[in-house]
Design a protein around this motif. Structure first.
Motif, PDB file in Angstrom:
ATOM      1  N   ALA A 175       0.829  -1.217   0.000  1.00 20.18           N
ATOM      2  CA  ALA A 175       0.000   0.000   0.000  1.00 20.18           C
ATOM      3  C   ALA A 175       0.856   1.258   0.000  1.00 20.18           C
ATOM      4  O   ALA A 175       0.572   2.220  -0.702  1.00 20.18           O
ATOM      5  CB  ALA A 175      -0.938   0.004   1.196  1.00 20.18           C
ATOM      6  N   SER A 176       1.913   1.262   0.807  1.00 20.95           N
ATOM      7  CA  SER A 176       2.767   2.441   0.914  1.00 20.95           C
ATOM      8  C   SER A 176       4.112   2.070   1.522  1.00 20.95           C
ATOM      9  O   SER A 176       4.168   1.382   2.535  1.00 20.95           O
ATOM     10  CB  SER A 176       2.096   3.503   1.788  1.00 20.95           C
ATOM     11  N   LYS A 177       5.191   2.559   0.882  1.00 24.01           N
ATOM     12  CA  LYS A 177       6.530   2.356   1.441  1.00 24.01           C
ATOM     13  C   LYS A 177       6.913   3.500   2.370  1.00 24.01           C
ATOM     14  O   LYS A 177       8.053   3.564   2.829  1.00 24.01           O
ATOM     15  CB  LYS A 177       7.556   2.238   0.302  1.00 24.01           C
ATOM     16  N   ASP A 178       5.985   4.392   2.618  1.00 26.38           N
ATOM     17  CA  ASP A 178       6.198   5.511   3.527  1.00 26.38           C
ATOM     18  C   ASP A 178       6.519   4.954   4.926  1.00 26.38           C
ATOM     19  O   ASP A 178       5.700   4.265   5.536  1.00 26.38           O
ATOM     20  CB  ASP A 178       4.924   6.367   3.558  1.00 26.38           C
ATOM     21  N   LEU A 179       7.718   5.270   5.430  1.00 31.46           N
ATOM     22  CA  LEU A 179       8.131   4.722   6.730  1.00 31.46           C
ATOM     23  C   LEU A 179       7.294   5.287   7.876  1.00 31.46           C
ATOM     24  O   LEU A 179       7.152   4.647   8.913  1.00 31.46           O
ATOM     25  CB  LEU A 179       9.619   5.004   6.973  1.00 31.46           C
ATOM     26  N   ARG A 180       6.704   6.475   7.678  1.00 31.01           N
ATOM     27  CA  ARG A 180       5.850   7.020   8.741  1.00 31.01           C
ATOM     28  C   ARG A 180       4.599   6.170   8.909  1.00 31.01           C
ATOM     29  O   ARG A 180       4.049   6.080  10.005  1.00 31.01           O
ATOM     30  CB  ARG A 180       5.483   8.471   8.419  1.00 31.01           C
ATOM     31  N   SER A 181       4.135   5.552   7.812  1.00 32.31           N
ATOM     32  CA  SER A 181       2.986   4.647   7.915  1.00 32.31           C
ATOM     33  C   SER A 181       3.345   3.427   8.742  1.00 32.31           C
ATOM     34  O   SER A 181       2.542   2.955   9.553  1.00 32.31           O
ATOM     35  CB  SER A 181       2.530   4.206   6.513  1.00 32.31           C
ATOM     36  N   LEU A 182       4.568   2.910   8.535  1.00 30.22           N
ATOM     37  CA  LEU A 182       5.028   1.771   9.338  1.00 30.22           C
ATOM     38  C   LEU A 182       5.144   2.177  10.800  1.00 30.22           C
ATOM     39  O   LEU A 182       4.725   1.437  11.698  1.00 30.22           O
ATOM     40  CB  LEU A 182       6.378   1.280   8.815  1.00 30.22           C
TER      41      LEU A 182
END
Length: 434
Positions: free
Chosen positions: A272-279
């Motif tokens: 869905a997203s490689k955005d580390l803030r999402s992790l």
């Protein structure tokens, strides 16, 4: 509060949980250094070399760090600044001026902020300057010490750099790049932006004074590296007060990494997203479930955290609709099924609703047409339906073609959670949805 027996220094379980929460939250909220990052080693090296040339050798530079939101631009810069501050050969500590395009919305405001951050309010006093350039030059001259060749290096960090390009005549950018190019004072201008076309926003005179150095960041790491980051972010360091608890915690994190359920959730998040803030947000939600009675993370914590992260906003909007608005949604669904996805207008929806009221409904009041139209328009405002034609097309609003922006699963979920939904309405919906 019970104490665990251990040869090492042992803390009460409650104190251990408190320490875990404090330690990991600082890391996940990016308030503490989270460790090595994958895929940006060359960019990090390039930026550190650039900063060293300014703060050690007095060279002036300008550079843009470009990448999508959440790709780690700010963290890359923070890492580089942290490394620079640790260099022993520094002649003087470089000054850093942080500006943000969202806050400094004009060059005048930006200049006041530069003055404040350089602590030169008393030096400026009531002086009157003929131009922006004179004012900025005076500020930088005030930092010079001893002879004119010795000056304190200044790092200008411009977050949301593209917004500064919208300032009148781009005066701030022009003067900063001009000073950097002419080597009047050792400065480095670092712009951070998520716009790939940022160079197109710059005027020719500004562009000609920019060094054209660009550092691009893209989340190009693999899923295995993503899993390694997951493990590193949740693992406790060797400096944790209770060594035995840290070992037990890290062993449980290792077993989580091998858990198929957790791996599937991470794969979905990664896709869905490689955005580390999402992790980071996913891990924070899971971490909130850790307490004295539940001292270790498990797969169920991540299932619940992922469910909260992936809440359907449109389905949530449906929970707050009136019974009339919900009936109109169901009528639209019936029309789409009947006409195989063809668009509809208000008159068609109203007719479908009237059929339901006359034939089946015992608990839904037969509303006047203007009231139904108002409810229909409210659904449009909520963006649950959208017009098929542009606003320039003059069509009577009752006959404007519309499209439903919801699918069966969203409507079904809303009906299951809808408070006090009339039985007739539920049965009407199920006749189409099932």
């Amino acid at each position: 509060m019970s104490k665990r027996k251990s040869k090492d220094k042992s803390l009460p379980i409650g104190e251990c949980i408190f320490q875990v929460q404090a330690h990991l939250r600082l890391r996940l909220l990016q308030l503490a250094h989270p460790g090595k990052r994958c895929g940006v080693e060359s960019q990090h090296k390039h930026l550190v070399e650039l900063l060293k040339r300014t703060v050690i050798h007095g060279e002036s530079n300008s550079v843009l760090i470009i990448g999508p939101r959440g790709s780690g631009k700010s963290m890359l810069l923070q890492d580089a600044l942290r490394e620079i501050q640790a260099v022993k050969e520094l002649k003087e500590n470089a000054l850093a001026v942080h500006l943000n395009g969202l806050l400094q919305t004009s060059d005048k405001i930006a200049l006041k902020e530069i003055t404040r951050q350089l602590h030169l309010e008393n030096v400026v006093g009531d002086r009157v300057f003929g131009s922006f350039a004179e004012n900025l030059s005076f500020l930088l001259d005030a930092l010079k010490t001893g002879d004119r060749t010795s000056s304190c290096p200044v790092l200008f960090i411009l977050d949301e750099f593209d917004l500064f390009a919208h300032h009148k005549n781009q005066t701030l950018l022009y003067n900063l790049f001009d000073i950097a190019q002419s080597a009047q004072t050792p400065i480095t201008v670092i712009g951070l932006t998520c716009r790939l076309d940022v160079m197109e926003l710059l005027e020719k005179r500004v562009k000609s004074r920019f060094s054209h150095r660009q550092i691009h960041l893209l989340n190009s790491f693999s899923f295995s590296e993503y899993q390694a980051m997951f493990k590193e972010l949740l693992s406790l360091s060797s400096g944790f007060p209770d060594v035995s608890f840290a070992e037990q915690w890290n062993a449980s994190i290792q077993s989580l990494c091998e858990n198929k359920t957790v791996e599937d959730i991470l794969q979905k998040q990664f896709n869905a997203s490689k955005d580390l803030r999402s992790l980071h947000m996913l891990l924070l939600l899971a971490l909130c479930r850790v307490c004295v009675s539940h001292p270790n993370l498990n797969a169920a914590d991540f299932v619940e955290a992922y469910r909260l992260r992936c809440v359907d906003s449109k389905a949530n909007i449906l929970h707050g609709l009136s019974v009339l608005e919900m009936c109109l949604i169901i009528a639209m669904k019936h029309l789409q099924d009947t006409y195989q996805g063809e668009p509809f207008n208000f008159q068609m929806v109203h007719n479908e609703f009237q059929k339901f009221v006359q034939r089946k409904a015992h608990s839904v009041y037969n509303f006047e047409k203007p009231v139904v139209l108002k409810a229909f328009e409210h659904l449009h405002q909520l963006e649950l339906i959208k017009p098929m034609e542009g606003l320039s097309v003059r069509t009577q609003k009752e006959y404007r073609l519309m499209k439903l922006l919801l699918d069966n699963s969203q409507i079904l979920e809303a009906l299951q959670k809808y408070p006090n939904c009339p039985t007739d309405v539920r049965q009407w919906a199920m006749s189409s949805l099932s």
